[in-house]
Enzyme design. Structure first.
Site, PDB file in Angstrom:
ATOM      1  N   LYS A  38     -17.329  19.921   2.929  1.00  0.00           N
ATOM      2  CA  LYS A  38     -16.621  20.409   1.738  1.00  0.00           C
ATOM      3  C   LYS A  38     -15.151  19.990   1.802  1.00  0.00           C
ATOM      4  O   LYS A  38     -14.644  19.620   2.868  1.00  0.00           O
ATOM      5  CB  LYS A  38     -16.737  21.937   1.675  1.00  0.00           C
ATOM      6  CG  LYS A  38     -16.052  22.663   2.834  1.00  0.00           C
ATOM      7  CD  LYS A  38     -16.404  24.147   2.851  1.00  0.00           C
ATOM      8  CE  LYS A  38     -15.745  24.851   4.035  1.00  0.00           C
ATOM      9  NZ  LYS A  38     -16.295  26.204   4.245  1.00  0.00           N
ATOM     10  N   TYR A 274      18.263  17.973   1.065  1.00  0.00           N
ATOM     11  CA  TYR A 274      18.584  19.040   0.109  1.00  0.00           C
ATOM     12  C   TYR A 274      19.192  20.252   0.813  1.00  0.00           C
ATOM     13  O   TYR A 274      18.750  20.652   1.883  1.00  0.00           O
ATOM     14  CB  TYR A 274      17.319  19.487  -0.629  1.00  0.00           C
ATOM     15  CG  TYR A 274      16.861  18.503  -1.692  1.00  0.00           C
ATOM     16  CD1 TYR A 274      17.683  18.176  -2.769  1.00  0.00           C
ATOM     17  CD2 TYR A 274      15.610  17.918  -1.608  1.00  0.00           C
ATOM     18  CE1 TYR A 274      17.267  17.280  -3.738  1.00  0.00           C
ATOM     19  CE2 TYR A 274      15.180  17.024  -2.581  1.00  0.00           C
ATOM     20  CZ  TYR A 274      16.015  16.710  -3.646  1.00  0.00           C
ATOM     21  OH  TYR A 274      15.603  15.823  -4.600  1.00  0.00           O
TER      22      TYR A 274
HETATM   23  C1  LIG Z   1     -16.740  26.408   5.579  1.00  0.00           C
HETATM   24  C2  LIG Z   1     -18.045  27.018   5.945  1.00  0.00           C
HETATM   25  C3  LIG Z   1     -18.658  26.749   7.178  1.00  0.00           C
HETATM   26  C4  LIG Z   1     -17.994  25.938   8.262  1.00  0.00           C
HETATM   27  O1  LIG Z   1     -17.048  26.713   8.955  1.00  0.00           O
HETATM   28  P1  LIG Z   1     -16.262  26.119  10.223  1.00  0.00           P
HETATM   29  O2  LIG Z   1     -15.518  27.271  10.760  1.00  0.00           O
HETATM   30  O3  LIG Z   1     -15.394  25.041   9.702  1.00  0.00           O
HETATM   31  O4  LIG Z   1     -17.303  25.606  11.153  1.00  0.00           O
HETATM   32  C5  LIG Z   1     -19.925  27.254   7.396  1.00  0.00           C
HETATM   33  N1  LIG Z   1     -20.541  28.005   6.467  1.00  0.00           N
HETATM   34  C6  LIG Z   1     -19.972  28.308   5.283  1.00  0.00           C
HETATM   35  C7  LIG Z   1     -20.691  29.143   4.331  1.00  0.00           C
HETATM   36  C8  LIG Z   1     -18.705  27.832   4.989  1.00  0.00           C
HETATM   37  O5  LIG Z   1     -18.134  28.134   3.816  1.00  0.00           O
END
Ligand SMILES: *Cc1c(COP(=O)(O)O)cnc(C)c1O
Length: 382
Positions: A38, A274
């Site tokens: 993701k 800045y």
């Molecule tokens: C983002 C996510 C993961 C992965 O989590 P990590 O801590 O990056 O391993 C697993 N399951 C869900 C539902 C997530 O949203």
């Protein structure tokens, strides 16, 4: 288009595969690893990372939404793609069209899918969905006590198939909290089994679970219900530990680099950037880096962070601007325009990690990596 601006992120295929194989080695042979890609693979470039993992035998990928799923479908025509943040009504048709697998937990989710399947003449499709149980995170998922009205929808005439039951732990490194969530999950699994539903997967755990898979109770629970365990690592694939503490067996996948584009010398009393927050107390040599907070370099690193150049640390002088950052290179020999500068990654014997930037800015490595802006090209190497 070739990239001409001297800012880029190198994404190491070798390291990504090393991390994936390491996690696969920790998991039981019948455990399915779902690679979480993701948010553009945590900033690493989703299409290239997923294609590399698919080439190494990864079958399942997790994305946030249908739009990410459609993009991933182009890169991985045969993969299974889980839409982890549920479904919005405008997304149901597209999810079906691109064979994306939504996480569901509310009756409207099922209704939108049922209606879209009817419209497409797929009422007998047995379209797979993953049902999320809220075992204590209070974010998404069905409460174990509300399951009845959802499970009714998976009868023999339903166009939907309950392929997996999933949950997410809020404090995966806290044994007591996790055990409580596991108890809630067990209640839900009883209700599911009582209705004669037999999901194929029990999908529990993120990187924290994947890294401690040896002692997992969930693999045994999955086997008891005649299912296979699925685990969903994200951050560990990219080489970072999910919580405090190092993960020495993982290798950071991303290196973020730029070049010195201009050099100047200022006299004592001159200010930099800045608000003039950096004041030179001596003759100071400054190097200009052509990136700023719009590229994802957190402005909280102003006067605080450093970068690697010629194997040495150069501290950030003054405020980071939208598109400019100035570093103090006084006393570093041999500095020239065009020198490679490392914001994240290794140079000489030193390295900058997302953990270090996260600590300096009061956040977590996840956010440091995700913040690297879209305008920074990702280049896959080795
Ligand atoms: C983002 C996510 C993961 C992965 O989590 P990590 O801590 O990056 O391993 C697993 N399951 C869900 C539902 C997530 O949203």
């Amino acid at each position: 288009m070739t990239h001409t601006r001297p800012i880029w992120a190198e994404v190491s295929r070798g390291r990504l595969l090393h991390n994936f194989r390491y996690l696969r080695g920790l998991a039981a042979p019948d455990t399915e690893l779902l690679a979480v890609v993701k948010a553009n693979a945590y900033g690493h470039g989703m299409a290239a990372c997923a294609a590399a993992l698919a080439g190494d035998g990864c079958r399942w990928f997790g994305v946030t939404c249908v739009e990410e799923g459609v993009a991933l479908r182009l890169a991985c025509p045969d993969a299974r793609i889980l839409i982890m943040s549920g479904l919005w009504h405008l997304e149901a048709e597209t999810a079906i069209e691109h064979r994306l697998t939504p996480v569901v937990w509310e009756r409207p989710h099922l209704g939108w899918l049922e209606a879209a399947l009817q419209r497409r003449g797929l009422a007998a499709a047995k379209f797979p969905v993953h049902l999320e149980i809220d075992t204590g995170m209070s974010r998404q998922g069905a409460a174990p006590e509300d399951l009845g009205s959802l499970l009714d929808r998976f009868g023999p005439t339903s166009p939907l198939r309950l392929e997996a039951v999933m949950t997410h732990f809020h404090s995966p490194e806290n044994e007591i909290a996790t055990q409580e969530q596991e108890r809630q999950l067990a209640r839900a699994l009883e209700a599911i089994a009582a209705l004669g539903l037999r999901p194929e997967f029990l999908s529990v755990g993120s990187s924290a679970a994947a890294l401690t898979e040896g002692g997992s109770r969930m693999a045994a629970v999955a086997r008891q219900m005649g299912a296979r365990r699925m685990v969903r690592p994200g951050i560990a694939l990219y080489g970072y530990a999910p919580g405090p503490g190092a993960a020495p067996d993982l290798q950071p996948v991303l290196a973020w680099k730029t070049r010195i584009v201009s050099l100047r010398e200022i006299h004592p009393g001159a200010v930099v950037g800045y608000d003039g927050t950096f004041v030179a107390h001596r003759k100071t040599r400054l190097a200009l880096l052509p990136l700023g907070y719009a590229d994802g370099l957190n402005r909280l690193l102003s006067n605080r962070g450093s970068v690697l150049v010629r194997g040495r640390r150069a501290s950030i002088a003054g405020r980071i601007s939208m598109d400019h950052t100035v570093v103090d290179v006084t006393g570093i020999p041999g500095i020239e325009r065009g020198d490679e500068v490392v914001l994240l990654g290794e140079q000489g014997t030193d390295r900058m990690t997302a953990d270090e930037l996260a600590t300096a800015t009061g956040t977590i490595p996840y956010e440091v990596l995700c913040a690297i802006a879209a305008r920074v090209p990702r280049v896959m190497v080795d």
